[in-house]
Design a protein around this motif. Structure first.
Motif, PDB file in Angstrom:
ATOM      1  N   PHE A 100       0.837  -1.204   0.000  1.00 35.68           N
ATOM      2  CA  PHE A 100       0.000   0.000   0.000  1.00 35.68           C
ATOM      3  C   PHE A 100       0.873   1.255   0.000  1.00 35.68           C
ATOM      4  O   PHE A 100       0.568   2.241  -0.679  1.00 35.68           O
ATOM      5  CB  PHE A 100      -0.923   0.026   1.219  1.00 35.68           C
ATOM      6  CG  PHE A 100      -1.989  -1.042   1.217  1.00 35.68           C
ATOM      7  CD1 PHE A 100      -2.584  -1.462   0.041  1.00 35.68           C
ATOM      8  CD2 PHE A 100      -2.410  -1.626   2.406  1.00 35.68           C
ATOM      9  CE1 PHE A 100      -3.569  -2.438   0.029  1.00 35.68           C
ATOM     10  CE2 PHE A 100      -3.398  -2.598   2.419  1.00 35.68           C
ATOM     11  CZ  PHE A 100      -3.978  -3.015   1.224  1.00 35.68           C
ATOM     12  N   ALA A 101       1.968   1.211   0.769  1.00 35.57           N
ATOM     13  CA  ALA A 101       2.839   2.383   0.875  1.00 35.57           C
ATOM     14  C   ALA A 101       3.674   2.594  -0.387  1.00 35.57           C
ATOM     15  O   ALA A 101       4.070   3.718  -0.688  1.00 35.57           O
ATOM     16  CB  ALA A 101       3.757   2.233   2.078  1.00 35.57           C
ATOM     17  N   ALA A 102       3.957   1.512  -1.112  1.00 39.00           N
ATOM     18  CA  ALA A 102       4.851   1.595  -2.273  1.00 39.00           C
ATOM     19  C   ALA A 102       4.161   2.149  -3.513  1.00 39.00           C
ATOM     20  O   ALA A 102       4.830   2.559  -4.459  1.00 39.00           O
ATOM     21  CB  ALA A 102       5.436   0.222  -2.575  1.00 39.00           C
ATOM     22  N   GLU A 103       2.824   2.147  -3.522  1.00 30.36           N
ATOM     23  CA  GLU A 103       2.109   2.620  -4.707  1.00 30.36           C
ATOM     24  C   GLU A 103       2.339   4.103  -4.948  1.00 30.36           C
ATOM     25  O   GLU A 103       2.429   4.890  -4.003  1.00 30.36           O
ATOM     26  CB  GLU A 103       0.606   2.387  -4.557  1.00 30.36           C
ATOM     27  CG  GLU A 103       0.146   1.006  -4.889  1.00 30.36           C
ATOM     28  CD  GLU A 103      -1.358   0.989  -5.099  1.00 30.36           C
ATOM     29  OE1 GLU A 103      -1.798   0.356  -6.068  1.00 30.36           O
ATOM     30  OE2 GLU A 103      -2.085   1.607  -4.305  1.00 30.36           O
ATOM     31  N   SER A 104       2.445   4.478  -6.192  1.00 31.38           N
ATOM     32  CA  SER A 104       2.578   5.892  -6.551  1.00 31.38           C
ATOM     33  C   SER A 104       1.811   6.153  -7.857  1.00 31.38           C
ATOM     34  O   SER A 104       2.214   5.675  -8.912  1.00 31.38           O
ATOM     35  CB  SER A 104       4.053   6.267  -6.725  1.00 31.38           C
ATOM     36  OG  SER A 104       4.194   7.626  -7.040  1.00 31.38           O
ATOM     37  N   PRO A 105       0.687   6.856  -7.786  1.00 28.05           N
ATOM     38  CA  PRO A 105       0.074   7.395  -6.575  1.00 28.05           C
ATOM     39  C   PRO A 105      -0.563   6.284  -5.741  1.00 28.05           C
ATOM     40  O   PRO A 105      -0.814   5.187  -6.242  1.00 28.05           O
ATOM     41  CB  PRO A 105      -1.001   8.338  -7.123  1.00 28.05           C
ATOM     42  CG  PRO A 105      -1.384   7.727  -8.433  1.00 28.05           C
ATOM     43  CD  PRO A 105      -0.115   7.147  -8.994  1.00 28.05           C
ATOM     44  N   ARG A 106      -0.817   6.589  -4.480  1.00 26.87           N
ATOM     45  CA  ARG A 106      -1.407   5.609  -3.575  1.00 26.87           C
ATOM     46  C   ARG A 106      -2.929   5.560  -3.794  1.00 26.87           C
ATOM     47  O   ARG A 106      -3.673   6.345  -3.211  1.00 26.87           O
ATOM     48  CB  ARG A 106      -1.096   5.968  -2.123  1.00 26.87           C
ATOM     49  CG  ARG A 106       0.384   5.841  -1.762  1.00 26.87           C
ATOM     50  CD  ARG A 106       0.585   6.086  -0.278  1.00 26.87           C
ATOM     51  NE  ARG A 106       1.976   5.941   0.131  1.00 26.87           N
ATOM     52  CZ  ARG A 106       2.405   6.040   1.390  1.00 26.87           C
ATOM     53  NH1 ARG A 106       1.523   6.289   2.360  1.00 26.87           N
ATOM     54  NH2 ARG A 106       3.671   5.908   1.687  1.00 26.87           N
ATOM     55  N   ARG A 107      -3.361   4.637  -4.600  1.00 30.33           N
ATOM     56  CA  ARG A 107      -4.788   4.545  -4.884  1.00 30.33           C
ATOM     57  C   ARG A 107      -5.480   3.502  -4.009  1.00 30.33           C
ATOM     58  O   ARG A 107      -6.698   3.354  -4.041  1.00 30.33           O
ATOM     59  CB  ARG A 107      -5.029   4.211  -6.349  1.00 30.33           C
ATOM     60  CG  ARG A 107      -4.394   2.917  -6.819  1.00 30.33           C
ATOM     61  CD  ARG A 107      -4.642   2.677  -8.293  1.00 30.33           C
ATOM     62  NE  ARG A 107      -4.014   1.435  -8.735  1.00 30.33           N
ATOM     63  CZ  ARG A 107      -4.162   0.930  -9.955  1.00 30.33           C
ATOM     64  NH1 ARG A 107      -4.912   1.569 -10.833  1.00 30.33           N
ATOM     65  NH2 ARG A 107      -3.574  -0.187 -10.297  1.00 30.33           N
ATOM     66  N   GLY A 108      -4.705   2.734  -3.231  1.00 29.63           N
ATOM     67  CA  GLY A 108      -5.291   1.774  -2.309  1.00 29.63           C
ATOM     68  C   GLY A 108      -5.799   0.523  -2.995  1.00 29.63           C
ATOM     69  O   GLY A 108      -5.569   0.286  -4.178  1.00 29.63           O
ATOM     70  N   CYS A 109      -6.505  -0.289  -2.222  1.00 31.57           N
ATOM     71  CA  CYS A 109      -7.050  -1.553  -2.708  1.00 31.57           C
ATOM     72  C   CYS A 109      -8.367  -1.305  -3.446  1.00 31.57           C
ATOM     73  O   CYS A 109      -9.216  -0.532  -2.974  1.00 31.57           O
ATOM     74  CB  CYS A 109      -7.258  -2.488  -1.527  1.00 31.57           C
ATOM     75  SG  CYS A 109      -8.058  -4.051  -1.926  1.00 31.57           S
ATOM     76  N   PHE A 110      -8.550  -1.968  -4.571  1.00 32.38           N
ATOM     77  CA  PHE A 110      -9.783  -1.791  -5.353  1.00 32.38           C
ATOM     78  C   PHE A 110     -11.000  -2.288  -4.574  1.00 32.38           C
ATOM     79  O   PHE A 110     -12.099  -1.769  -4.731  1.00 32.38           O
ATOM     80  CB  PHE A 110      -9.645  -2.533  -6.683  1.00 32.38           C
ATOM     81  CG  PHE A 110     -10.740  -2.253  -7.672  1.00 32.38           C
ATOM     82  CD1 PHE A 110     -11.393  -1.029  -7.717  1.00 32.38           C
ATOM     83  CD2 PHE A 110     -11.118  -3.225  -8.594  1.00 32.38           C
ATOM     84  CE1 PHE A 110     -12.407  -0.774  -8.639  1.00 32.38           C
ATOM     85  CE2 PHE A 110     -12.121  -2.990  -9.516  1.00 32.38           C
ATOM     86  CZ  PHE A 110     -12.766  -1.761  -9.542  1.00 32.38           C
TER      87      PHE A 110
END
Length: 207
Positions: A100-110
């Protein structure tokens, strides 16, 4: 004999899922889907149905993949990623926090996004989300029971309730990550939740 489609269905569905995931159901028009996939409106509707049906399709596929991944990381047996049930639980929760922290942008879980975005308006989305939550909580509960059998967790713990509690922690970490909470804090949160699980008392030896 049916006519073969001139596109890769899996690739198209992946693109559609990412479009809905990023901009939401309301924020995604049919023209957005056409632009993202390179397909005409008629081709999309003929292959997958209308926008509502397409959303349910990609969301359902995503949930199935999510549950499969959780099962692979949490399951006991010869294919287990780690021998200790508690170690598997820690690996699962911490790896999600890191993802979750590594996502860019942080869009979260679908799953989290779709629940907030559509579950109140679409019965099929609500049913799909609820089934995914039940499956994920069940896998977490099974891991807790495995830990009890292995002598790592106290016998009095309610595995089912704890499975839902851990799932709630994961969903909370997901939301905090979207708000920009740093990775170290998210990892500590995951580990702190596991530290609250009552452990088996060590054997008492008579002197």
């Amino acid at each position: 004999m049916g006519r073969k489609r001139g596109f890769d269905e899996t690739a198209v569905l992946d693109v559609v899922r990412d479009q809905f995931w990023t901009t939401g159901f309301v924020g995604t028009s049919t023209y957005d889907l056409m632009a993202a996939t390179g397909l005409g409106k008629g081709s999309i509707y003929k292959a997958f149905g209308n926008k509502d049906a397409l959303y349910v399709r990609v969301f359902s596929d995503y949930c199935q993949d999510l549950v499969t991944q959780a099962r692979e990381q949490l399951q006991d047996g010869p294919q287990a990623v780690l021998p200790s049930p508690m170690a598997r639980l820690e690996h699962y929760l911490v790896s999600l926090a890191e993802a979750f922290a590594a996502e860019s942008p942080r869009r979260g879980c679908f799953l989290t996004k779709a629940t907030a975005d559509r579950a109140g308006e679409d019965k099929l989305v609500a049913q799909t989300a609820r089934r995914a939550y039940e499956d994920l909580a069940g896998l977490l509960a099974a891991a807790v029971r495995d830990a009890q059998d292995a002598g790592e967790v106290a016998d009095h713990v309610d595995g089912t309730a704890l499975g839902y509690l851990l799932l709630s922690v994961v969903r909370g970490i997901d939301s905090m990550a979207k708000a920009g909470v740093d990775e170290a804090t998210l990892r500590r949160t995951a580990r702190a939740a596991l530290d609250l699980i009552p452990r088996m008392d060590p054997p008492q030896f008579q002197g």
